[in-house]
Each structure stands twice: as structure tokens, then as C-alpha cells.
Scaffold this motif. Structure first.
Motif, PDB file in Angstrom:
ATOM      1  N   SER A  16      63.696  33.383  92.596  1.00  0.00           N
ATOM      2  CA  SER A  16      64.872  33.163  93.436  1.00  0.00           C
ATOM      3  C   SER A  16      65.118  34.362  94.344  1.00  0.00           C
ATOM      4  O   SER A  16      64.597  35.459  94.126  1.00  0.00           O
ATOM      5  N   ASP A  17      65.938  34.127  95.368  1.00  0.00           N
ATOM      6  CA  ASP A  17      66.233  35.211  96.299  1.00  0.00           C
ATOM      7  C   ASP A  17      66.868  36.401  95.591  1.00  0.00           C
ATOM      8  O   ASP A  17      66.553  37.564  95.892  1.00  0.00           O
ATOM      9  N   GLU A  18      67.764  36.140  94.647  1.00  0.00           N
ATOM     10  CA  GLU A  18      68.423  37.239  93.936  1.00  0.00           C
ATOM     11  C   GLU A  18      67.413  38.070  93.149  1.00  0.00           C
ATOM     12  O   GLU A  18      67.479  39.312  93.140  1.00  0.00           O
ATOM     13  N   THR A  19      66.456  37.402  92.512  1.00  0.00           N
ATOM     14  CA  THR A  19      65.451  38.127  91.736  1.00  0.00           C
ATOM     15  C   THR A  19      64.562  38.968  92.636  1.00  0.00           C
ATOM     16  O   THR A  19      64.276  40.139  92.331  1.00  0.00           O
ATOM     17  N   GLU A  20      64.121  38.398  93.755  1.00  0.00           N
ATOM     18  CA  GLU A  20      63.246  39.148  94.656  1.00  0.00           C
ATOM     19  C   GLU A  20      63.979  40.332  95.276  1.00  0.00           C
ATOM     20  O   GLU A  20      63.406  41.415  95.420  1.00  0.00           O
ATOM     21  N   ARG A  21      65.256  40.130  95.616  1.00  0.00           N
ATOM     22  CA  ARG A  21      66.016  41.258  96.167  1.00  0.00           C
ATOM     23  C   ARG A  21      66.215  42.350  95.116  1.00  0.00           C
ATOM     24  O   ARG A  21      66.188  43.548  95.437  1.00  0.00           O
ATOM     25  N   ALA A  46      65.116  37.388 101.565  1.00  0.00           N
ATOM     26  CA  ALA A  46      64.586  38.040 100.352  1.00  0.00           C
ATOM     27  C   ALA A  46      63.148  38.505 100.527  1.00  0.00           C
ATOM     28  O   ALA A  46      62.402  38.624  99.556  1.00  0.00           O
ATOM     29  N   ARG A  84      54.491  40.116  95.265  1.00  0.00           N
ATOM     30  CA  ARG A  84      55.780  39.602  95.741  1.00  0.00           C
ATOM     31  C   ARG A  84      56.235  40.475  96.905  1.00  0.00           C
ATOM     32  O   ARG A  84      55.590  41.487  97.232  1.00  0.00           O
ATOM     33  N   ARG A 105      60.781  36.939 102.197  1.00  0.00           N
ATOM     34  CA  ARG A 105      59.870  35.850 102.566  1.00  0.00           C
ATOM     35  C   ARG A 105      59.824  35.676 104.080  1.00  0.00           C
ATOM     36  O   ARG A 105      58.756  35.454 104.658  1.00  0.00           O
ATOM     37  N   MET A 158      69.775  44.285 104.186  1.00  0.00           N
ATOM     38  CA  MET A 158      69.433  42.965 103.656  1.00  0.00           C
ATOM     39  C   MET A 158      70.268  41.903 104.347  1.00  0.00           C
ATOM     40  O   MET A 158      71.501  41.999 104.373  1.00  0.00           O
ATOM     41  N   GLU A 159      69.605  40.925 104.891  1.00  0.00           N
ATOM     42  CA  GLU A 159      70.264  39.796 105.546  1.00  0.00           C
ATOM     43  C   GLU A 159      71.263  40.269 106.591  1.00  0.00           C
ATOM     44  O   GLU A 159      72.364  39.721 106.726  1.00  0.00           O
TER      45      GLU A 159
END
Length: 704
Positions: free
Chosen positions: A166-171, A50, A23, A52, A194-195
């Protein structure tokens, strides 16, 4: 027709990427490890989508030349090892040379690097790769160090991309790994964006690897933003030696080699008794600065806390184990998350004993060497797992004890009334009225359970403007028929606590406490110079009696045993039979009558009287399983501790049992003499502290 074929290089890299790159967090892990190996002092991580869409990592490390930049994109090309012998002494974070080509094969990859120490006129080199194919190599502007951009991760492997969460999980995975990297290297500055938003910036901290104080202070600063200031942490600093061990020779006909004793060191921070989590997420374990997952170390940490943890809870920890790299195999997992120790058993015992001694010395520094807090035995073979049992305790159980576990002599001694220890100042003696009786839930056949206790002292009241009394005082409040009694409980004459290493908090029982009263006939209200303190009289008495009984058993009292009407046979596997044969003396001391009855068969003919099991054979097998789980070197009474805990729970002071001030003084002073006074034998807290600042926040006097 030949069916075996050699896969193309691109396919081979994608297969390797499946093992290394799970990941976006895996990409960041591998690239940040390369930056650390390059000696970077500042590492910046930026992610978009995240991870990707974009992962950009910038460091100020040693950088690479043009030739090295191209060569690092080949599989198994590395600067960290040169021969097979180097694999036995890996000192860097990475060493296989698989990560960079694997990442480049599943993304749009740009590498920009420039060596340190070059003339300012020398340009950096930039390599552009898409899906493992080199598209461009050219000069570019750039500072010394390396910048890696990974765009569109898994764009050419849709099957892998759809398995991302999901984005939250990967972050969350990204932040978790960067947290471990920042803890392992407090001397390196980290920036996470981040972002387009800076999440955190951690400056480099002064860090001297040769000084324990410097290491603990820097690590505590890094932990401050992770767990905050409100969590009580205990410093761990321990050194010792692992015992000699046998090494299998390369030639089976040769005699095994004997490895010499091995120096080992453990340092870091752990949660104080009562500080725990519902999962292991806040356990950070490092071996030679490498974050690792190891079941043996996790079990050793739990073993070190023992009954200072409630069932189902896990300690908070950030521990660093320093050991000879030749004793650790880091090449057993594709992502290098797991390691294997050559002397696994000795390492586990060392960590467990170090944690145990740190918790004990946090409350009582005199329990270890004053020159080295938390120091443990130099020979792990001779380190008892339950050494340093509490000294003689003056507090006794306040009712008759009838237990199948304790002997009549012990039961008689535990049945004496509560008494004030000799080192506690007795409040001024009032003119006593008639004695007070309390009911203490006696066992059947032990009388009515009413025993005479001294009444609370009554002394003249003081005005609100008077200073805090030194012995006893009553705050008279109009309209109250029974004013509460406030008695000072002085701290120990030789302070048990102190600022400690790197500003460790002072243990609660090392500061003066002022007895205010009792709430609900269970919770004792105390005041300290730091705020409000509540004591659970039942849990506190449990802890005192628990350590009292363990000490008596350690002194040689054998557990009673009752013969079975019909002995039973137990047949085990060869491995379990050998293990049980070695531990027959320990089981005999617990009152379990087991004897050899064949090669793999044992005869069970006796059990302790407290056992109320319909299947004696099953009970004996469960005891063997517990002994195996506890590990070698634990005290032979360890298996009986659960029974002791249940016994003292039944016979300790209960809720609604009123205690006089002298008895409360005796209870608190006896609690101070315990090894682990902050939790009961079941892991529940005995004391809860609420600081003045927390009280002010509750009443709205301060904000935030």
C-alpha cells in the motif's frame, strides 16, 4: 539444437533490477548513495504516488560530463573502483555500477547533469530512457549537480508492480531509509517532499569528523527530530584495538599470515537504562557510515545492556563503527545491506564492552578513564565481559536467607538488617519509643521473620514558608494522625553525572533527592529539582542484592554441587564437543560436574542443588547453549546470573514491607553505588521520573 542462449541486454538489466530494485525505497537508496558519493551537500527527494508515479532526486554534487552520463547507463560502469583489489577496500556507498542501468530498465528515466566548475555558458546534458532504451540525448538548462527523475516504476514489469504494498507502507519504507541516510551524514542537508507537501527539511550541521564532541552534537541534533527531546540518551565514545588474527594463505603449503592489531572506534547514542522499544526498528547501526544489518552487532548491543533490558525489549541505538575498510566485506548482499567482518568475534566483543562501559560511566564517570568517557581496553582479547563489578555495598538483606545457591557465609552476611551507609548524614535522633517489627515473608524454618528496625525519626514541623530543610522536616497537616516525613538525600559529594558530551542529561541519582514518603508500602516518593521521582523499593533492593552477590561470587566463592545418584552420558557433535571441552572449567565453577568420557562423550555426575529438573542431561545441554549464545570472553559466572536474580527476588524487600526513613536512605545510597542502578536484574525500572513540565501539562497549567 543449442538450448543455452545469451540473454538480451534489456532482459539482463531487468534480472539485475530484480535483485537491486525491490520497491521505490530501493530506487531512492541507490540514487541517494550516488549523490553522497558525488560529494553532495544538499539532497532533495520528491515522490508522487508513493514512488510509483514519480521519484525526483536533486543534488549539488560533482555532476558528470556528457560521456560519463552515457557511460553510467551501461552495466558495471562505475567511477568508484578500477580493479579487483579495490573490492577489498571499498570506501564508497556504491561500487558495482548496476543500479542506474537496472533502474532505467524498469521505468521512464530522465538524467540531467552538469559538472561542477564549468563556465556558466556550458549547458547541462539530459538523457531520456524508457525501459532501458535511450530515446533522446540533448543539452538542457540546469545547475551544477545531478537531477534524476524516475517515472512509472515497473511499468513494463507488471509481475513486479503487483507485489508493491500500500501507499502508506511504501512511504514508510522511504522515510525509514532516508532517516538512516540523514543520521549517517549530519553534514548534508536533506529535504523530503511527499505528494507536494514538505515532510521535513534538515539543515546541514557543523560536523568535524576529527572531533568526537562535534560528531556527537551533530548526531544528537539529527536524533532530536527522530526520537524527540523527551528520551534520555547516553553518549558512547570508545576506542580500542582488535587483537591479531590469522589469515589463510593463498598457497595451502605456506604458513598462515598474522594480521597486526587493528584500531577501531565506536561512537553514537544509545537509550539510557529503562528506555527500550518493542522492536529493532529504532536501532540504527553503521559501519564506516554505511547503514547495515548484522546479527552479530545486534547481539552485541543486547549483550552490552545485559540485564538492563526486560525480556522481549530492544534498546534504542544509533551507533557508528569505524574500522579499516579492508576488514569489512560489503560485497555479500545484492542491496549491500549486510556486511561481514574478518574479525567478527573481536568486533562483537568490542561493541558489547563499549556499550556496557558507556552505561556504567553514564551513572559513574569514575568507572572509566576520566580523559575518555566510555573508553575500553586497548586489547579486546583481555577485555572481560563483566569487568568493573560493583564495589562493596553497605545494604544487606533484611531477613534470613536459605538458598541452595549461596554459601553459609554469604547467607549470614546477607541476613543482617538494613544499615545506613557511613557517608549518609543521620537525621536527628528522636527519643525512640518501642521498636517496630515487620513481617518479611520468611522461608520455612527460619523463625517468624520479625526483626527489630529503627523507627522513623520525628522532628519538629516547619512552616510552609521556610526553606527546604537540610536534614529532616515534617510538614504538619491538620487532621492527619501520622504526618509524612521529608528527609533530604544529598547527591554524591563528587558528582557522578554532569552535562556530559554534547549536553547529555544528568543521571537521576546524581542530583539531590528529597524523601517525601511511601505510597502503597511499595513506591517511595522523592522530590528533585527536576520534578517527582518514584522508587520501587522491591526492584531497587533486588538490584543492590544482585550486584552484591555477584561480587562475592567473582571473588572466588564456588557454587555448591550435588552428586547425581546415576551419572548420565552426553554425546555431542564434534563441533559442540570441542566447544564444551574448552568451557569445562566455567561449568565446574557453576557446580556442573562434567568430565570427558570419550572423543565426543561427556559424563555428567553432579549439578547445583538449586536445579529442580527432571532431566539433568537436558539442563546441562541448555547451559551449554546459553554459554555459546553469550559468546567467548563473558564472565564464567554469567550462566548463574539468572539463578542469582531469582534468589534475590525471593529474599529482597517486598511490597507491604514498611521501611523506616533510615532504611530508605540506606537503600537509595546503596543503589547509587550500583553499576546499573536504574533497572532491576529482570530489566524492570527501579526509578521513574516525572518532570515539573509533565506535571504542569497533566494539571492543565501549560498546553502542548
Amino acid at each position: 539444437m543449442n538450448r543455452v542462449r545469451l540473454l538480451p541486454e534489456q532482459v539482463a538489466n531487468q534480472i539485475a533490477a530484480g535483485e537491486v530494485v525491490e520497491r521505490p525505497a530501493s530506487v531512492i537508496k541507490e540514487l541517494v548513495e550516488n549523490s553522497l558519493d558525488a560529494g553532495a551537500r544538499h539532497i532533495s527527494v520528491e515522490i508522487v504516488g508513493a514512488g510509483r508515479g514519480l521519484i525526483r532526486i536533486i543534488d549539488d554534487g560533482s555532476g558528470m560530463s556528457r560521456d560519463d552520463a552515457l557511460l553510467c547507463l551501461e552495466r558495471h560502469a562505475t567511477s568508484k573502483i578500477a580493479s579487483a583489489a579495490d573490492l577489498s577496500r571499498v570506501t564508497t556507498m556504491g561500487f558495482r555500477g548496476e543500479a542506474v542501468p537496472s533502474i532505467a530498465s524498469v521505468s521512464r528515466f530522465i538524467l540531467t547533469t552538469r559538472e561542477q566548475g564549468l563556465d556558466p555558458s556550458v549547458a547541462a546534458v539530459r538523457v531520456v530512457i524508457h525501459g532501458g532504451k535511450i530515446l533522446e540525448v540533448r543539452e538542457a538548462g540546469g545547475t551544477s549537480g545531478t537531477t534524476v527523475e524516475v517515472r512509472n516504476l515497473f511499468y513494463n514489469v507488471p509481475a513486479r508492480r503487483k507485489f508493491l504494498r500500500s501507499d502508506e507502507t511504501e512511504r514508510a519504507h522511504i522515510q525509514h531509509w532516508l532517516t538512516t541516510a540523514a543520521l549517517a551524514h549530519p553534514g548534508v542537508a536533506f529535504t523530503l517532499t511527499m505528494e507536494g507537501r514538505v515532510v521535513w527539511q534538515l539543515p546541514a550541521l557543523p560536523f568535524d569528523p576529527m572531533q568526537v564532541e562535534s560528531q556527537l552534537k551533530a548526531l544528537r541534533e539529527r536524533l532530536r527530530w527522530l526520537v524527540g527531546d523527551g528520551v534520555s540518551l547516553v553518549p558512547v565514545t570508545a576506542t580500542g584495538e582488535l587483537a591479531s588474527s590469522r589469515i589463510a594463505p593463498a598457497d595451502p603449503a605456506s604458513d598462515p599470515e598474522i594480521s597486526p592489531p587493528l584500531p577501531v572506534r565506536l561512537f553514537g547514542w544509545i537509550g539510557a537504562p529503562g528506555v527500550s522499544r518493542a522492536s529493532r526498528e529504532d536501532q540504527h547501526l553503521f559501519v564506516n557510515r554505511r547503514p547495515i544489518d548484522n546479527r552479530g552487532l545486534n547481539a552485541a548491543l543486547i549483550e552490552g545492556y545485559h540485564n538492563a533490558l526486560m525480556k522481549g525489549r530492544y534498546p534504542l541505538a544509533c551507533l557508528f563503527l569505524e574500522i579499516d575498510p579492508a576488514e569489512v566485506d560489503v560485497n555479500i548482499h545484492p542491496a549491500k545491506r549486510e556486511v561481514k567482518f574478518h574479525r567478527e568475534r573481536s568486533v562483537r566483543l568490542f561493541v558489547a564492552e563499549s556499550v556496557r562501559q558507556a552505561l556504567r560511566s553514564w551513572h559513574d564517570p569514575q568507572s572509566t578513564s576520566p580523559s575518555e568517557p566510555g573508553a575500553v581496553s586497548k586489547d579486546i582479547r583481555t577485555t572481560p565481559a563483566s569487568s568493573g563489578v560493583v564495589a562493596s555495598l553497605p545494604l544487606a538483606i533484611p531477613q534470613p536467607v536459605q538458598s541452595d545457591w549461596v554459601s553459609p557465609a554469604v547467607a549470614k552476611s546477607l541476613s543482617a538488617p538494613l544499615s545506613l551507609p557511613p557517608n549518609v548524614a543521620t537525621p536527628p535522633a528522636p527519643t525512640p519509643p518501642s521498636s517496630t517489627s515487620i513481617r518479611v515473608n520468611p522461608d520455612p524454618g527460619s523463625g517468624d521473620g520479625r526483626i527489630a528496625l529503627p523507627t522513623a525519626p520525628q522532628v519538629p514541623p516547619v512552616s510552609p514558608g521556610d526553606p527546604m530543610p537540610t536534614s529532616a522536616a515534617v510538614h504538619a497537616v491538620p487532621g492527619l494522625p501520622n504526618p509524612p516525613v521529608a528527609v533530604d538525600i544529598a547527591a554524591p559529594s563528587s558528582p557522578r553525572g554532569g552535562a556530559g558530551p554534547a549536553g547529555a542529561p544528568v543521571p537521576l541519582l546524581s542530583v539531590p533527592l528529597r524523601l517525601v514518603g511511601v505510597v502503597g508500602r511499595l513506591y517511595v516518593v522523592l522530590e528533585s529539582d527536576r520534578g517527582l521521582v518514584l522508587l520501587d523499593q522491591h526492584a531497587a533492593h533486588e538490584r543492590v542484592l544482585y550486584e552484591q552477590m555477584l561480587r562475592r561470587m567473582e571473588q572466588g566463592e564456588m557454587a555448591p554441587s550435588q552428586r547425581l545418584l546415576l551419572p548420565e552420558t552426553i554425546e555431542l557433535s564434534p563441533k559442540d564437543a570441542a566447544f564444551l571441552r574448552e568451557n569445562l572449567p566455567a561449568l565446574s565453577r557453576l557446580g556442573v560436574g562434567l568430565s570427558e568420557f570419550g572423543e565426543r562423550t561427556f559424563l555428567l555426575d553432579a549439578l547445583p542443588p538449586f536445579v529442580k529438573s527432571a532431566s539433568p542431561r537436558r539442563f546441562a545441554l541448555e547451559l551449554v547453549d546459553e554459554l555459546r549464545a553469550a559468546g567467548a570472553g563473558v564472565n564464567s559466572w554469567r550462566l548463574g546470573e539468572a539463578v542469582v536474580a531469582k534468589t534475590v527476588c525471593r529474599h529482597s524487600v517486598k511490597a507491604n514491607d514498611p521501611l523506616a526513613d533510615q532504611e530508605l536512605l540506606a537503600l537509595i545510597e546503596s543503589l547509587r553505588q550500583c553499576d546499573m542502578p536504574y533497572t532491576c536484574p529482570h530489566g524492570r525500572p527501579t526509578l521513574i521520573e516525572m518532570s515539573f513540565r509533565e506535571l504542569e501539562k497533566r494539571f492543565g497549567r501549560v498546553q502542548g
